[in-house]
Design a protein around this motif. Structure first.
Motif, mmCIF file in Angstrom:
data_model
loop_
_atom_site.group_PDB
_atom_site.id
_atom_site.type_symbol
_atom_site.label_atom_id
_atom_site.label_comp_id
_atom_site.label_asym_id
_atom_site.label_seq_id
_atom_site.Cartn_x
_atom_site.Cartn_y
_atom_site.Cartn_z
ATOM 1 N N THR A 1 50.971 40.376 46.649
ATOM 2 C CA THR A 1 49.823 39.612 47.137
ATOM 3 C C THR A 1 48.541 40.046 46.436
ATOM 4 O OG1 THR A 1 50.868 39.346 49.298
ATOM 5 C CG2 THR A 1 48.493 39.001 49.188
ATOM 6 N N GLU A 2 48.394 41.357 46.251
ATOM 7 C CA GLU A 2 47.206 41.878 45.588
ATOM 8 C C GLU A 2 47.145 41.391 44.141
ATOM 9 O OE1 GLU A 2 45.118 46.152 44.395
ATOM 10 O OE2 GLU A 2 47.012 46.111 45.508
ATOM 11 N N TYR A 3 48.309 41.344 43.483
ATOM 12 C CA TYR A 3 48.331 40.892 42.089
ATOM 13 C C TYR A 3 47.839 39.452 41.982
ATOM 14 C CZ TYR A 3 49.993 39.541 37.486
ATOM 15 O OH TYR A 3 50.038 39.058 36.196
ATOM 16 N N VAL A 4 48.386 38.571 42.816
ATOM 17 C CA VAL A 4 47.991 37.165 42.755
ATOM 18 C C VAL A 4 46.519 37.006 43.130
ATOM 19 C CG1 VAL A 4 48.411 34.833 43.634
ATOM 20 C CG2 VAL A 4 50.337 36.375 43.221
ATOM 21 N N ALA A 5 46.072 37.726 44.158
ATOM 22 C CA ALA A 5 44.675 37.621 44.590
ATOM 23 C C ALA A 5 43.719 38.104 43.511
ATOM 24 C CB ALA A 5 44.466 38.407 45.881
ATOM 25 N N THR A 6 44.051 39.214 42.863
ATOM 26 C CA THR A 6 43.162 39.768 41.838
ATOM 27 C C THR A 6 43.130 38.886 40.604
ATOM 28 O OG1 THR A 6 43.525 42.022 42.627
ATOM 29 C CG2 THR A 6 42.686 41.776 40.385
ATOM 30 N N THR A 7 44.299 38.399 40.166
ATOM 31 C CA THR A 7 44.320 37.552 38.973
ATOM 32 C C THR A 7 43.726 36.173 39.246
ATOM 33 O OG1 THR A 7 46.627 36.919 39.458
ATOM 34 C CG2 THR A 7 46.273 38.729 37.896
ATOM 35 N N ARG B 1 33.469 34.896 46.022
ATOM 36 C CA ARG B 1 32.425 33.959 46.451
ATOM 37 C C ARG B 1 31.038 34.610 46.304
ATOM 38 N NH1 ARG B 1 34.984 29.674 48.579
ATOM 39 N NH2 ARG B 1 36.767 29.928 49.985
ATOM 40 N N ALA B 2 30.940 35.871 46.687
ATOM 41 C CA ALA B 2 29.663 36.572 46.574
ATOM 42 C C ALA B 2 29.268 36.735 45.111
ATOM 43 C CB ALA B 2 29.761 37.931 47.257
ATOM 44 N N ARG B 3 30.260 37.042 44.272
ATOM 45 C CA ARG B 3 29.962 37.230 42.848
ATOM 46 C C ARG B 3 29.469 35.940 42.217
ATOM 47 N NH1 ARG B 3 34.731 38.247 41.274
ATOM 48 N NH2 ARG B 3 35.152 36.348 40.106
ATOM 49 N N VAL B 4 30.140 34.849 42.530
ATOM 50 C CA VAL B 4 29.750 33.549 41.981
ATOM 51 C C VAL B 4 28.357 33.157 42.465
ATOM 52 C CG1 VAL B 4 30.283 31.083 42.036
ATOM 53 C CG2 VAL B 4 32.112 32.745 41.646
ATOM 54 N N ALA B 5 28.033 33.553 43.691
ATOM 55 C CA ALA B 5 26.712 33.244 44.240
ATOM 56 C C ALA B 5 25.631 34.172 43.700
ATOM 57 C CB ALA B 5 26.748 33.324 45.763
ATOM 58 N N GLY B 6 26.039 35.153 42.891
ATOM 59 C CA GLY B 6 25.066 36.047 42.291
ATOM 60 C C GLY B 6 24.728 37.255 43.124
ATOM 61 N N ILE B 7 25.524 37.521 44.182
ATOM 62 C CA ILE B 7 25.276 38.686 45.022
ATOM 63 C C ILE B 7 26.060 39.861 44.456
ATOM 64 C CG2 ILE B 7 25.522 39.647 47.342
ATOM 65 C CD1 ILE B 7 25.426 36.799 48.401
ATOM 66 N N PRO B 8 25.425 40.999 44.202
ATOM 67 C CA PRO B 8 26.151 42.140 43.653
ATOM 68 C C PRO B 8 27.263 42.603 44.597
ATOM 69 C CG PRO B 8 23.780 42.473 43.480
ATOM 70 C CD PRO B 8 23.985 41.277 44.357
ATOM 71 N N VAL B 9 28.440 42.834 44.036
ATOM 72 C CA VAL B 9 29.560 43.359 44.813
ATOM 73 C C VAL B 9 30.244 44.433 43.992
ATOM 74 C CG1 VAL B 9 29.975 41.227 46.076
ATOM 75 C CG2 VAL B 9 31.108 41.582 43.882
ATOM 76 N N ARG B 10 31.068 45.215 44.677
ATOM 77 C CA ARG B 10 31.858 46.209 43.965
ATOM 78 C C ARG B 10 32.911 45.503 43.100
ATOM 79 N NH1 ARG B 10 34.572 49.607 48.374
ATOM 80 N NH2 ARG B 10 34.519 47.622 49.456
ATOM 81 N N ARG B 11 33.434 46.235 42.123
ATOM 82 C CA ARG B 11 34.495 45.681 41.297
ATOM 83 C C ARG B 11 35.648 45.241 42.193
ATOM 84 N NH1 ARG B 11 35.438 46.845 36.015
ATOM 85 N NH2 ARG B 11 37.614 47.220 36.513
ATOM 86 N N LEU B 12 36.227 44.071 41.877
ATOM 87 C CA LEU B 12 37.306 43.553 42.719
ATOM 88 C C LEU B 12 38.527 44.461 42.724
ATOM 89 C CD1 LEU B 12 37.218 39.728 42.053
ATOM 90 C CD2 LEU B 12 36.097 41.059 43.797
ATOM 91 N N ASP B 13 38.800 45.112 41.579
ATOM 92 C CA ASP B 13 39.989 45.953 41.563
ATOM 93 C C ASP B 13 39.779 47.249 42.333
ATOM 94 O OD1 ASP B 13 39.567 47.165 38.112
ATOM 95 O OD2 ASP B 13 38.171 46.888 39.773
ATOM 96 N N ALA B 14 38.589 47.465 42.865
ATOM 97 C CA ALA B 14 38.337 48.646 43.682
ATOM 98 C C ALA B 14 38.357 48.305 45.167
ATOM 99 C CB ALA B 14 36.984 49.265 43.319
ATOM 100 N N LEU B 15 38.484 47.001 45.469
ATOM 101 C CA LEU B 15 38.505 46.585 46.867
ATOM 102 C C LEU B 15 39.877 46.809 47.458
ATOM 103 C CD1 LEU B 15 36.563 43.222 46.612
ATOM 104 C CD2 LEU B 15 35.785 45.282 47.764
ATOM 105 N N PRO B 16 39.978 47.059 48.764
ATOM 106 C CA PRO B 16 41.291 47.214 49.393
ATOM 107 C C PRO B 16 42.042 45.897 49.378
ATOM 108 C CG PRO B 16 39.541 47.100 51.056
ATOM 109 C CD PRO B 16 38.855 47.206 49.724
ATOM 110 N N ALA B 17 43.371 45.981 49.359
ATOM 111 C CA ALA B 17 44.189 44.756 49.323
ATOM 112 C C ALA B 17 44.126 44.065 50.667
ATOM 113 C CB ALA B 17 45.623 45.115 48.983
#
Length: 286
Positions: A63-69, A270-286
């Motif tokens: 699930t994490e693989y599909v979500a991240t890619t 969604r936050a990234r596309v809206a221009g809101i700074p977020v942590r790297r996606l690969d660092a987020l919990p699954a």
């Protein structure tokens, strides 16, 4: 905003619509049940995967693989895919009929897994009630060629389906190779009743709820695939029941607030596309 900010697909893609839909989970279970019908591919899973000891971990990683890619940055998607490709290069699968040894990253095996996922996510979304035109379906299949490249399939040398019709034709061509082997039934039993703590199994609705999801996934399989599971009864009306159940589930999940029903990767995207700074996606919990 650069293309890399949008990731491989972006919010205007059909891929985002399908992979963000509540039907996605049931589509994933359908994909696993369908993938298990390829004897060599399932032999590879049986020999190399830790699904027996840690089925929840394997599901989470998939699930994490599909979500991240899907929702991650291009960099995060490529890094994770490269890690999976390196793992596959070290693994082999033994043909249960001939004893021939095949690399797990054999393009034909990778293509089988790819097509099962694309077909299952698309089929579940449409059966669940997500409005997709035939043009949308073709666009989704074409977008998913990017996923095929990520996992190591080179479209220039392998005929990766680019339309829904080509996807249907692929399954027609590969069907003579398919059957339900002992590892396929073992996988089905484990998916249907994965290990749970005793108090979770008996004091919560987790076990019957999970069983209902698996039943939906099985009910969404094409008729020819159900028939290959010869030791399982195919009850009349199971297709209608699966569709009705999936639509009811989808309606209920869509009524939940986005913070509950959406994955961390999707919310971050969604936050990234809206221009809101977020942590790297690969660092987020699954």
């Amino acid at each position: 905003m650069t293309i890399s900010d949008l990731g491989l697909y972006g919010p205007e893609s059909v891929t985002w619509r399908i992979h963000a839909d509540p039907s996605f989970a049931v589509g994933g279970l359908r994909a696993l049940l369908l993938q298990a019908l390829h004897p060599i591919a399932m032999a590879g899973v049986s020999a190399n995967s830790g699904y027996r000891d840690d089925p929840w971990g394997r599901l989470q990683r998939t699930t994490e693989y599909v979500a991240t890619t899907t929702f991650g940055t291009t960099e995060a998607a490529e890094e994770l895919a490269a890690k999976v490709r390196r793992l596959h290069r070290r693994l082999t699968a033994v043909d249960p009929d001939t004893g021939d040894v095949h690399p797990v990253d054999d393009p034909s095996l990778l293509l089988w897994v790819h097509c099962c996922e694309v077909d299952s996510f698309l089929h579940a979304a449409r059966r669940g009630g997500l409005r997709l035109s035939d043009a949308d379906a073709d666009r989704y299949v074409a977008e998913q060629v990017r996923q095929a490249r990520l996992i190591g399939i080179e479209p220039a040398s392998v005929a990766v389906p680019r339309t829904a019709a080509e996807l249907t034709a692929y399954f027609s061509d590969v069907r003579p190779q398919l059957k339900a082997t002992r590892p396929a039934y073992e996988g089905l039993r484990l998916i249907s009743a994965p290990p749970m703590r005793w108090w979770v199994r008996w004091a919560t609705p987790a076990a019957p709820s999970w069983g209902a999801l698996v039943a939906m996934g099985f009910g969404l399989l094409p008729g020819w695939a159900k028939q290959l599971y010869t030791h399982l009864p195919v009850l009349p009306g199971s297709e209608f029941t699966a569709t009705a159940s999936l639509r009811a589930l989808r309606t209920a999940v869509l009524a939940l607030p986005p913070t509950v029903r959406e994955s961390p990767q999707l919310r971050a995207a969604r936050a990234r596309v809206a221009g809101i700074p977020v942590r790297r996606l690969d660092a987020l919990p699954a």
